[in-house]
Design an enzyme around this catalytic site. Structure first.
Site, short mmCIF file in Angstrom:
data_model
loop_
_atom_site.label_atom_id
_atom_site.label_comp_id
_atom_site.label_asym_id
_atom_site.label_seq_id
_atom_site.Cartn_x
_atom_site.Cartn_y
_atom_site.Cartn_z
N SER A 140 -16.03 -6.16 -3.79
CA SER A 140 -15.58 -6.94 -5.01
C SER A 140 -15.79 -8.23 -5.15
O SER A 140 -16.32 -9.03 -4.41
CB SER A 140 -14.14 -6.78 -5.03
OG SER A 140 -13.49 -7.57 -6.24
N TYR A 153 -6.45 -9.23 -0.40
CA TYR A 153 -7.66 -8.35 -1.01
C TYR A 153 -9.21 -8.93 -0.66
O TYR A 153 -10.29 -8.48 -0.38
CB TYR A 153 -7.43 -8.09 -2.49
CG TYR A 153 -8.45 -7.26 -3.26
CD1 TYR A 153 -8.26 -5.96 -3.18
CD2 TYR A 153 -9.48 -7.80 -4.11
CE1 TYR A 153 -9.17 -4.92 -3.75
CE2 TYR A 153 -10.11 -6.77 -4.95
CZ TYR A 153 -10.11 -5.42 -4.55
OH TYR A 153 -10.84 -4.78 -5.29
P1 NAP Z 1 -8.33 3.25 -8.71
O1 NAP Z 1 -8.40 3.50 -10.10
O2 NAP Z 1 -6.76 2.60 -8.41
O3 NAP Z 1 -8.39 4.24 -7.78
C1 NAP Z 1 -8.21 4.15 -6.28
C2 NAP Z 1 -8.75 5.21 -5.77
O4 NAP Z 1 -8.56 5.13 -4.25
C3 NAP Z 1 -8.01 6.75 -6.10
O5 NAP Z 1 -8.96 7.78 -5.77
C4 NAP Z 1 -7.01 6.71 -4.71
O6 NAP Z 1 -6.44 8.00 -4.38
C5 NAP Z 1 -7.89 6.25 -3.59
N1 NAP Z 1 -7.26 5.50 -2.55
C6 NAP Z 1 -6.18 4.52 -2.43
N2 NAP Z 1 -5.76 4.35 -1.45
C7 NAP Z 1 -6.42 5.14 -0.39
C8 NAP Z 1 -6.13 5.70 1.07
N3 NAP Z 1 -5.33 4.93 1.77
N4 NAP Z 1 -6.88 6.65 1.45
C9 NAP Z 1 -7.59 7.29 0.45
N5 NAP Z 1 -7.87 7.18 -0.66
C10 NAP Z 1 -7.21 6.05 -1.15
O7 NAP Z 1 -9.32 2.02 -8.31
P2 NAP Z 1 -10.88 1.82 -8.88
O8 NAP Z 1 -10.65 0.60 -9.70
O9 NAP Z 1 -11.60 2.79 -9.01
O10 NAP Z 1 -11.50 0.95 -7.37
C11 NAP Z 1 -12.21 1.56 -6.63
C12 NAP Z 1 -12.79 0.50 -5.77
O11 NAP Z 1 -13.46 -0.41 -6.22
C13 NAP Z 1 -11.82 0.06 -4.60
O12 NAP Z 1 -12.28 -0.30 -3.45
C14 NAP Z 1 -11.60 -1.21 -5.55
O13 NAP Z 1 -10.87 -2.45 -4.61
C15 NAP Z 1 -13.01 -1.85 -5.82
N6 NAP Z 1 -12.89 -2.51 -7.08
C16 NAP Z 1 -12.26 -2.30 -8.21
C17 NAP Z 1 -12.51 -3.14 -9.23
C18 NAP Z 1 -11.88 -2.73 -10.61
O14 NAP Z 1 -12.14 -3.72 -11.60
N7 NAP Z 1 -11.50 -1.56 -10.90
C19 NAP Z 1 -13.31 -4.54 -9.35
C20 NAP Z 1 -13.75 -4.68 -7.91
C21 NAP Z 1 -13.62 -3.88 -6.91
P3 NAP Z 1 -5.27 8.72 -5.10
O15 NAP Z 1 -5.78 9.06 -6.44
O16 NAP Z 1 -4.87 9.74 -4.22
O17 NAP Z 1 -4.02 7.67 -5.06
#
Ligand code: NAP
Length: 242
Positions: A140, A153
């Site tokens: 991130s 984070y």
């Molecule tokens: P999201 O929509 O909240 O989805 C999170 C995903 O991670 C879901 O598939 C969830 O599974 C899974 N997950 C969470 N905890 C877990 C665990 N302990 N074991 C296995 N799976 C787990 O998040 P996202 O925005 O797509 O983010 C994906 C990645 O991108 C993350 O690493 C996040 O930090 C990073 N990121 C996101 C953003 C942003 O703006 N969205 C920005 C920077 C970085 P379930 O469906 O089963 O809950």
């Protein structure tokens, strides 16, 4: 066709990565922790693209569970190697450090950093034997810049960046690359409470990104078009900060 594991493939960025890796012709193992229905939806999308895969439940933060489930897959699939690993699962629990609870601190660290360690340590062995591997860690902007309210984070993501750089030097001679993709603000469930209108003036491209735009970068680094790139962090943040 290669076997690809995407942690947190049930929703958001992970889902888009699963779909694009399927389009590239790979077999997709879709990890999720609690949301089986959404994981099955991702699998349906993978199949719509003419690909195939399976869903796989484990909590990346739970080392015992990760080892049990992944080793069972490895034992059952003799002769097959998971050659592409996308460590995407992550959570955020924002809080000022002075108010931070142990639960908020450790759950974010255990999922982001612990998840990388638990999963990669199991799968790296097969890649080393195969002398091929692509590891892409979704980090991130917060891990590069540091964001207030996100010491937990930012720490988890910065640690994964350091670990990726170290790992890339350990395994490069065996044909394995390890890189990071660092998204900025991306429209997913994770950013649900964050208003695009409040932040877009800070972003040179004047909008939030999409999961597909992050997946494009991940899939490039996971492909044979990125054979000479390792230990890098590719920002996908609309020019916000890098
Ligand atoms: P999201 O929509 O909240 O989805 C999170 C995903 O991670 C879901 O598939 C969830 O599974 C899974 N997950 C969470 N905890 C877990 C665990 N302990 N074991 C296995 N799976 C787990 O998040 P996202 O925005 O797509 O983010 C994906 C990645 O991108 C993350 O690493 C996040 O930090 C990073 N990121 C996101 C953003 C942003 O703006 N969205 C920005 C920077 C970085 P379930 O469906 O089963 O809950």
């Amino acid at each position: 066709m290669k076997y690809a594991l995407v942690t947190g493939g049930s929703r958001g960025i992970g889902r888009a990565i699963c779909v694009q890796l399927a389009e590239a012709g790979h077999y997709i193992i879709i990890n999720y922790t609690s949301n089986k229905t959404e994981a099955e939806k991702t699998l349906a999308l993978v199949r719509e693209k003419g690909g195939d895969g399976e869903i796989m439940q484990f909590d990346v933060a739970n080392q015992e569970q990760v080892e049990l489930v992944l080793n069972a897959w490895i034992d059952k699939n003799v002769g097959k190697t998971i050659e592409i690993l996308v460590n995407n699962a992550g959570i955020r629990k924002d809080q000022l450090l002075m108010w931070m609870s142990n639960e908020e601190w450790y759950s974010v660290l255990n999922t982001g950093l612990g998840g990388f360690y638990n999963v990669t340590r199991v799968l790296i062995k097969g890649m080393l034997v195969k002398k091929y591997g692509r590891i892409v860690n979704v980090v991130s902007l917060s891990g590069l810049k540091g964001l207030p309210g996100q010491t937990n984070y930012s720490a988890a993501k910065a640690a994964v960046i350091g670990a990726t750089k170290a790992l890339s030097q350990e395994v490069g001679r065996r044909g394995i690359t390890a890189n990071c993709v660092a998204p900025g603000f991306i429209k997913t469930d994770m950013t649900e409470g964050i208003q695009e209108k409040d932040f877009k003036q800070l972003i040179p491209l004047a909008r939030f990104g999409t999961s597909e735009e992050v997946a494009d970068a991940v899939c490039f680094l996971a492909s044979d078009k990125a054979t000479y790139i390792t230990g890098q962090v590719l920002s996908v943040n609309g020019g916000l900060y890098s």
